[in-house]
Design an enzyme around this catalytic site. Structure first.
Site, PDB file in Angstrom:
ATOM      1  N   HIS A   1       0.835  -1.201   0.000  1.00  0.00           N
ATOM      2  CA  HIS A   1       0.000   0.000   0.000  1.00  0.00           C
ATOM      3  C   HIS A   1       0.870   1.252   0.000  1.00  0.00           C
ATOM      4  O   HIS A   1       0.618   2.195  -0.753  1.00  0.00           O
ATOM      5  CB  HIS A   1      -0.931  -0.034   1.221  1.00  0.00           C
TER       6      HIS A   1
ATOM      7  N   ASP B   1      -6.117   1.865  -2.028  1.00  0.00           N
ATOM      8  CA  ASP B   1      -6.864   1.524  -0.819  1.00  0.00           C
ATOM      9  C   ASP B   1      -7.704   0.264  -1.022  1.00  0.00           C
ATOM     10  O   ASP B   1      -7.782  -0.595  -0.137  1.00  0.00           O
ATOM     11  CB  ASP B   1      -7.758   2.692  -0.400  1.00  0.00           C
TER      12      ASP B   1
END
Length: 138
Positions: free
Chosen positions: A63, A105
């Site tokens: 991420h 996300d």
């Protein structure tokens, strides 16, 4: 501990994608994302160094790498468009930068859900000082 509580309260009320990311995590895992992942391992939360401690921490590493590739907007503050359709997260909107943030996300929330079996409470509130191994490249 009081400082951590203040940070958590601020993040919960944050505008922009931090709260949206928490919502995605909650929908995919069934747990309260911000509090469960904010200081997990060597990569969940702000910053990161060393090697990811487990598959959950690796989700955060990936991420972070994804956010690092986003150009043209602040990945932590912009508000993007997304919806839930048949259990899937669908990113939308016209802004390509915000859509890229949403995709980062979305992929992380799915990763957390797929790796819930690796989540280890001993890595909650983990100190970056304990992340001593050489950092991996994205």
């Amino acid at each position: 501990m009081r400082a951590l509580w203040i940070v958590a309260v601020c993040l919960i009320g944050a505008e922009g994608n931090l709260s949206q990311f928490g919502d995605m995590i909650n929908k995919k895992t069934g747990i309260f994302g911000i509090m469960s992942y904010i200081y997990y391992g060597c990569y969940c939360g702000w910053g990161g160094k060393g090697k990811p401690l487990d598959a959950t921490d690796r989700c955060c590493f990936v991420h972070d790498c994804c956010y690092g590739r986003v150009n043209g907007c602040d990945p932590k503050m912009g508000t993007y468009s997304y919806s839930f359709q048949n259990g899937d997260i669908v990113c939308g909107g016209d802004d390509p930068c915000l859509r890229a943030v949403c995709e980062c996300d979305r992929v992380a929330a799915i990763c957390f859900a797929e790796n819930m079996n690796t989540y280890d409470k001993k890595y909650m509130l983990y100190s970056l000082f304990d992340c001593k191994e050489e950092s991996e490249q994205c």
